[in-house]
Design an enzyme around this catalytic site. Structure first.
Site, PDB file in Angstrom:
ATOM      1  N   CYS A   1       0.802  -1.227   0.000  1.00  0.00           N
ATOM      2  CA  CYS A   1       0.000   0.000   0.000  1.00  0.00           C
ATOM      3  C   CYS A   1       0.834   1.276   0.000  1.00  0.00           C
ATOM      4  CB  CYS A   1      -0.944  -0.010   1.201  1.00  0.00           C
ATOM      5  SG  CYS A   1      -1.986  -1.487   1.270  1.00  0.00           S
TER       6      CYS A   1
ATOM      7  N   HIS B   1      -3.656   6.788   1.519  1.00  0.00           N
ATOM      8  CA  HIS B   1      -4.020   5.446   1.071  1.00  0.00           C
ATOM      9  C   HIS B   1      -5.410   5.116   1.606  1.00  0.00           C
ATOM     10  CE1 HIS B   1      -4.297   1.196   0.665  1.00  0.00           C
ATOM     11  NE2 HIS B   1      -4.033   0.954   1.932  1.00  0.00           N
TER      12      HIS B   1
ATOM     13  N   ASN C   1     -10.151  -0.948  -0.274  1.00  0.00           N
ATOM     14  CA  ASN C   1      -8.693  -0.840  -0.223  1.00  0.00           C
ATOM     15  C   ASN C   1      -8.109  -1.503  -1.462  1.00  0.00           C
ATOM     16  OD1 ASN C   1      -5.952  -1.197   0.262  1.00  0.00           O
ATOM     17  ND2 ASN C   1      -6.195  -1.715   2.407  1.00  0.00           N
TER      18      ASN C   1
END
Length: 375
Positions: A148, A301, A331
């Site tokens: 990420c 993020h 996500n």
């Protein structure tokens, strides 16, 4: 003039210059000793799979519901690769969109950085993207694996290649298909992840036009136990016990290995992100000589809305200055920042000259922040 002459004769400067000249001579690199070189973001693009999975869809396979998921994460839907879709094709589409906005041809791209932890080839997906884009000059293309945090680290790498290596156009792609590594019976993780790709074109410019002001990067391998998808040995009864050349008994052939599903301690990751992300952004702002009041947009993020809100509160950034599309996509790992950025730019929210504080965080554990300007 005398001070400058003495400075140029210092051993450290001479050694540095000789090293650069040796590199340029031996490796024939397009090296530039130009301290005024800058870089800026001039194009962006994104792509997502067609299949949309809602919280209500997930409720049919695990014990959960829309209200439970949304309150804890902020997520309503996610996109998942299916059928003939591939991560590479998503990355190529995102890259084409970025090049089109930047008005840069594929043959003018000097470097392609594919930020992903889920390549469709063990040896990396970036060269396939270079092929599909039709880059006739065979620019270097390689993968960056940092989950990420990958896209922010890709931006930093692009800046280093431009400022230190003389590259002109660097394509930075963030793309992941974490749905392939999710245990869809584990409601603690399957509700979180989706697939997507996002890209930006980073271009060399004069120092006074520089659009990447500062960055801060870190990792902590001790935290790997809280978020990982480790290798595991597959079970098989076909191995034989042999004696090796040193006389020891060995089992051979070795069993094949594969990656496990994503394992995550949500509470620990939540605590980690809320601590390190605002600290990292504050460090980047300090390096850039800016304060949080100078930021037009906060772009984190897209992992959990509570993390995004917590970091914004710590930095005293109002809701109106937050970029978030977590509700629609979940996500998407390395794709989350460029995907959200592309939507915000194409919708007109982010305007040329806007300053953005971006930060990625996740598996590794890794975290990184950057202060940048759009165009």
């Amino acid at each position: 003039m005398e001070t400058t002459r003495l400075l140029l004769q210092t051993p450290d400067f001479l050694l540095f210059t000789l090293v650069q000249l040796q590199l340029q001579t031996r490796l024939q690199l397009p090296w530039k000793l130009n301290q005024e070189e800058g870089c800026k973001l001039i194009g962006c693009g994104s792509a997502v799979p067609n299949l949309k999975i809602s919280n209500d869809d997930l409720a049919q396979i695990v014990d959960t519901d829309d209200d439970w998921i949304h309150k804890r994460t902020g997520i309503r839907n996610r996109r998942v690769l299916s059928g003939n879709d591939s991560l590479t094709s998503l990355a190529v589409d995102a890259a084409k969109n970025a090049l089109q906005m930047a008005e840069v041809e594929p043959d003018d791209v000097d470097l392609i950085l594919m930020c992903t932890s889920t390549p469709e080839d063990l040896f990396g997906s970036a060269p396939q993207i270079q092929k599909e884009l039709g880059c006739k000059n065979n620019p270097l293309a390689y993968d960056i694996t940092a989950a990420c945090s990958g896209f922010v680290l890709g931006l930093v790498s692009a800046a280093c290649h431009i400022r230190g290596g003389g590259f002109q156009n660097v394509l930075v792609i963030g793309a992941d298909s974490l749905s392939r590594y999710v245990d869809w019976t584990d409601r603690g993780t399957c509700i979180l992840f989706g697939d997507a790709a996002g890209a930006v074109l980073v271009q060399a410019c004069d120092g006074n036009e520089d659009g990447l002001f500062a960055f801060d990067v870190h990792s902590d391998g001790d935290g790997q136990r809280h978020l990982n998808a480790s290798m595991k040995e597959e079970t098989s009864d076909e191995r034989k016990v042999l004696f090796g050349s040193n006389g020891s008994a060995v089992e051979f052939p070795p069993r094949p290995y594969s990656y496990s599903c994503i394992q995550m301690n949500g509470k620990e990751v939540f605590r980690f992100a809320n601590k390190v992300v605002p600290e990292s952004i504050e460090l980047s702002l300090e390096k850039a000589g800016l304060s949080s009041s100078d930021i037009d947009w906060l772009l984190l993020h897209q992992a959990n809305q509570r993390i995004i809100d917590g970091v914004a509160n710590r930095l005293d950034i109002s809701d109106e200055r937050i970029i978030s599309n977590l509700a629609n996509y979940g996500n998407t790992s390395a794709a989350s920042i460029p995907l959200a950025l592309d939507e915000a730019i194409r919708s007109g929210r982010v305007q040329p000259g806007n300053i953005i504080a971006a930060a990625g965080f996740g598996a590794g554990l890794t975290w990184a922040s950057a202060i940048l300007r759009w165009r």
